[in-house]
Design an enzyme around this catalytic site. Structure first.
Site, PDB file in Angstrom:
ATOM      1  N   ASP A   2      -4.459   1.615  -1.706  1.00 39.08           N
ATOM      2  CA  ASP A   2      -5.017   2.313  -2.866  1.00 39.08           C
ATOM      3  C   ASP A   2      -3.997   3.371  -3.293  1.00 39.08           C
ATOM      4  O   ASP A   2      -3.024   3.629  -2.584  1.00 39.08           O
ATOM      5  CB  ASP A   2      -6.356   2.975  -2.494  1.00 39.08           C
ATOM      6  CG  ASP A   2      -6.968   3.756  -3.648  1.00 39.08           C
ATOM      7  OD1 ASP A   2      -7.035   3.209  -4.768  1.00 39.08           O
ATOM      8  OD2 ASP A   2      -7.348   4.926  -3.467  1.00 39.08           O
ATOM      9  N   SER A   3      -4.275   4.035  -4.421  1.00 32.72           N
ATOM     10  CA  SER A   3      -3.381   5.092  -4.862  1.00 32.72           C
ATOM     11  C   SER A   3      -3.496   6.337  -3.983  1.00 32.72           C
ATOM     12  O   SER A   3      -2.623   7.194  -4.002  1.00 32.72           O
ATOM     13  CB  SER A   3      -3.721   5.465  -6.306  1.00 32.72           C
ATOM     14  OG  SER A   3      -5.073   5.885  -6.382  1.00 32.72           O
ATOM     15  N   TYR A  31      -3.252   6.305 -10.422  1.00 31.89           N
ATOM     16  CA  TYR A  31      -2.838   5.044 -11.041  1.00 31.89           C
ATOM     17  C   TYR A  31      -3.565   4.836 -12.378  1.00 31.89           C
ATOM     18  O   TYR A  31      -3.085   4.140 -13.256  1.00 31.89           O
ATOM     19  CB  TYR A  31      -3.211   3.868 -10.131  1.00 31.89           C
ATOM     20  CG  TYR A  31      -2.256   3.562  -9.001  1.00 31.89           C
ATOM     21  CD1 TYR A  31      -1.288   4.475  -8.593  1.00 31.89           C
ATOM     22  CD2 TYR A  31      -2.327   2.339  -8.341  1.00 31.89           C
ATOM     23  CE1 TYR A  31      -0.429   4.171  -7.541  1.00 31.89           C
ATOM     24  CE2 TYR A  31      -1.466   2.036  -7.304  1.00 31.89           C
ATOM     25  CZ  TYR A  31      -0.514   2.949  -6.906  1.00 31.89           C
ATOM     26  OH  TYR A  31       0.326   2.631  -5.879  1.00 31.89           O
ATOM     27  N   CYS A  87      -8.295  -0.890  -4.812  1.00 29.88           N
ATOM     28  CA  CYS A  87      -8.102  -0.025  -5.970  1.00 29.88           C
ATOM     29  C   CYS A  87      -8.493  -0.866  -7.181  1.00 29.88           C
ATOM     30  O   CYS A  87      -7.939  -1.959  -7.388  1.00 29.88           O
ATOM     31  CB  CYS A  87      -6.644   0.390  -6.047  1.00 29.88           C
ATOM     32  SG  CYS A  87      -6.195   1.214  -7.568  1.00 29.88           S
ATOM     33  N   THR A 123      -8.019  -0.182 -10.299  1.00 33.34           N
ATOM     34  CA  THR A 123      -6.965  -0.197 -11.315  1.00 33.34           C
ATOM     35  C   THR A 123      -5.943  -1.280 -10.983  1.00 33.34           C
ATOM     36  O   THR A 123      -5.592  -2.112 -11.820  1.00 33.34           O
ATOM     37  CB  THR A 123      -6.283   1.187 -11.384  1.00 33.34           C
ATOM     38  OG1 THR A 123      -7.305   2.186 -11.504  1.00 33.34           O
ATOM     39  CG2 THR A 123      -5.325   1.282 -12.538  1.00 33.34           C
ATOM     40  N   GLU A 177      -9.369  13.705  -4.541  1.00 29.96           N
ATOM     41  CA  GLU A 177      -8.145  13.965  -3.770  1.00 29.96           C
ATOM     42  C   GLU A 177      -8.113  15.428  -3.295  1.00 29.96           C
ATOM     43  O   GLU A 177      -7.487  15.748  -2.305  1.00 29.96           O
ATOM     44  CB  GLU A 177      -6.895  13.654  -4.618  1.00 29.96           C
ATOM     45  CG  GLU A 177      -6.708  12.169  -4.925  1.00 29.96           C
ATOM     46  CD  GLU A 177      -6.304  11.313  -3.709  1.00 29.96           C
ATOM     47  OE1 GLU A 177      -5.510  11.788  -2.872  1.00 29.96           O
ATOM     48  OE2 GLU A 177      -6.802  10.172  -3.601  1.00 29.96           O
ATOM     49  N   CYS A 192     -14.297   2.523  -9.407  1.00 31.92           N
ATOM     50  CA  CYS A 192     -13.070   3.116  -8.880  1.00 31.92           C
ATOM     51  C   CYS A 192     -13.390   3.453  -7.431  1.00 31.92           C
ATOM     52  O   CYS A 192     -14.449   4.033  -7.148  1.00 31.92           O
ATOM     53  CB  CYS A 192     -12.723   4.382  -9.667  1.00 31.92           C
ATOM     54  SG  CYS A 192     -11.404   5.352  -8.914  1.00 31.92           S
ATOM     55  N   THR A 193     -12.502   3.077  -6.531  1.00 31.24           N
ATOM     56  CA  THR A 193     -12.843   3.252  -5.111  1.00 31.24           C
ATOM     57  C   THR A 193     -12.910   4.725  -4.695  1.00 31.24           C
ATOM     58  O   THR A 193     -13.377   5.034  -3.605  1.00 31.24           O
ATOM     59  CB  THR A 193     -11.844   2.487  -4.212  1.00 31.24           C
ATOM     60  OG1 THR A 193     -10.519   2.800  -4.628  1.00 31.24           O
ATOM     61  CG2 THR A 193     -12.069   0.999  -4.304  1.00 31.24           C
ATOM     62  N   HIS A 194     -12.450   5.614  -5.543  1.00 31.17           N
ATOM     63  CA  HIS A 194     -12.614   7.045  -5.245  1.00 31.17           C
ATOM     64  C   HIS A 194     -14.062   7.502  -5.454  1.00 31.17           C
ATOM     65  O   HIS A 194     -14.519   8.449  -4.824  1.00 31.17           O
ATOM     66  CB  HIS A 194     -11.726   7.891  -6.151  1.00 31.17           C
ATOM     67  CG  HIS A 194     -10.290   7.980  -5.719  1.00 31.17           C
ATOM     68  ND1 HIS A 194      -9.440   6.906  -5.765  1.00 31.17           N
ATOM     69  CD2 HIS A 194      -9.561   9.017  -5.229  1.00 31.17           C
ATOM     70  CE1 HIS A 194      -8.228   7.287  -5.328  1.00 31.17           C
ATOM     71  NE2 HIS A 194      -8.298   8.565  -5.007  1.00 31.17           N
TER      72      HIS A 194
HETATM   73  N1  DGL Z   1      -9.001   4.397  -6.567  1.00 28.45           N
HETATM   74  C1  DGL Z   1      -8.332   3.738  -7.615  1.00 28.45           C
HETATM   75  C2  DGL Z   1      -9.234   2.848  -8.443  1.00 28.45           C
HETATM   76  O1  DGL Z   1     -10.114   2.281  -7.898  1.00 28.45           O
HETATM   77  C3  DGL Z   1      -7.306   4.481  -8.389  1.00 28.45           C
HETATM   78  C4  DGL Z   1      -7.625   5.800  -8.919  1.00 28.45           C
HETATM   79  C5  DGL Z   1      -6.406   6.400  -9.539  1.00 28.45           C
HETATM   80  O2  DGL Z   1      -5.415   6.493  -8.828  1.00 28.45           O
HETATM   81  O3  DGL Z   1      -6.444   6.746 -10.727  1.00 28.45           O
HETATM   82  O4  DGL Z   1      -9.089   2.657  -9.600  1.00 28.45           O
END
Ligand code: DGL
Length: 269
Positions: free
Chosen positions: A13-14, A45, A76, A78, A155, A187-189
């Site tokens: 992931d990012s 990302y 991720c 993205t 983050e 988004c995995t975040h």
């Molecule tokens: N966690 C990532 C996603 O699922 C990327 C978030 C990011 O880096 O902008 O999209």
């Protein structure tokens, strides 16, 4: 020849977000070892272009291959939206993304056929979720919204505070007006903000986090390729980040519930 089932699963992931997927893989497949790559030097990302995301993703898969991973999970959204197809063409190992599992789960759960998607700007722009949902059920109304401030909040470790709640209220007001009953955390975040998102959306809206579905698909894929690790010794995970590991180690320990022992730094040349 070494039995490939003993090799680790690569996940990337990012930044921190992919840990939501690692947690579910660990729960379902405790014997598996994970090598995780968090691209903390280049996060986010979600505001970057397709060629850039493809280049980053390709570089990371090459790093994971040096660790002899038997499969790769693109944890991720993205990178799954913009780079998955290219990666699948270029690399000769099973590669799994996170879009399909999330879309399937939402289609299964919605009752009023109104589904919301929150994701990064690049994921929303790619239209991949809408496409997948419409392929599964043409009658579902989909509304998407980009929430770019959520990634830096995660983050930073601001999972559950007043500012995060205020920002979530603003981002989600449109979703509430559309009377959705299912919200994809695209988004995995975002699952790290689940408490706040749940409070803002209310109890009638189901939050879809694809992580547990992804873990199920990892298991199916490993079974299919006869690569499931059967030894009873739990694997030691390895975490690699592309910037200073301290903040990552602290937040990752907090989220995964335990000391993260092996965090290494990768320096791009
Ligand atoms: N966690 C990532 C996603 O699922 C990327 C978030 C990011 O880096 O902008 O999209």
């Amino acid at each position: 020849m070494i039995d490939p089932s003993h090799h680790p699963i690569g996940v990337f992931d990012s930044g921190l977000g992919g840990l939501t997927v690692v947690k579910e893989i660990h729960k379902l497949l405790p014997n598996e070892q994970v090598v995780y790559f968090g691209d903390t030097a280049r996060v986010p990302y979600g505001t970057k272009s397709r060629p850039t995301i493809i280049r980053y993703s390709r570089e990371i898969v090459r790093i994971l291959l040096k660790h002899k991973v038997k499969m790769v999970v693109v944890a991720c959204n993205t990178a799954s939206s913009l780079a998955l197809e290219t990666l699948k063409k270029e690399f000769d190992l099973p590669i799994l993304g996170v879009i399909d599992p999330g879309a399937r789960k939402a289609v299964r759960l919605t009752r009023n056929k109104k589904v919301g998607i929150i994701a990064t700007s690049s994921t929303v722009k790619s239209g991949k979720y809408v496409l997948k949902i419409r392929q599964l059920d043409r009658d579902i109304d989909v509304i998407s919204s980009a929430c770019p401030l959520f990634v830096p909040l995660v983050e930073e470790g601001w999972f559950d505070n007043a500012i995060t709640t205020q920002i979530a209220r603003q981002y989600l007001s449109n979703m509430k007006k559309h009377n959705i009953d299912t919200l994809i955390l695209g988004c995995t975040h975002y699952p790290l903000l689940k408490n706040v998102l749940h409070d803002v959306m209310g109890p009638r809206v189901q939050l879809v986090d694809s992580a547990s579905e992804v873990a199920i698909q990892v298991k199916e894929l490993l079974l299919k390729f006869r690569m499931l690790r059967t030894s009873l010794r739990p694997g030691q995970h390895l975490f690699i980040v592309s910037d200073e590991p301290k903040q990552f180690s602290q937040l990752a320990s907090r989220f995964l519930g335990g000391g993260i022992k092996h965090v290494r730094r990768h320096i791009y040349v």
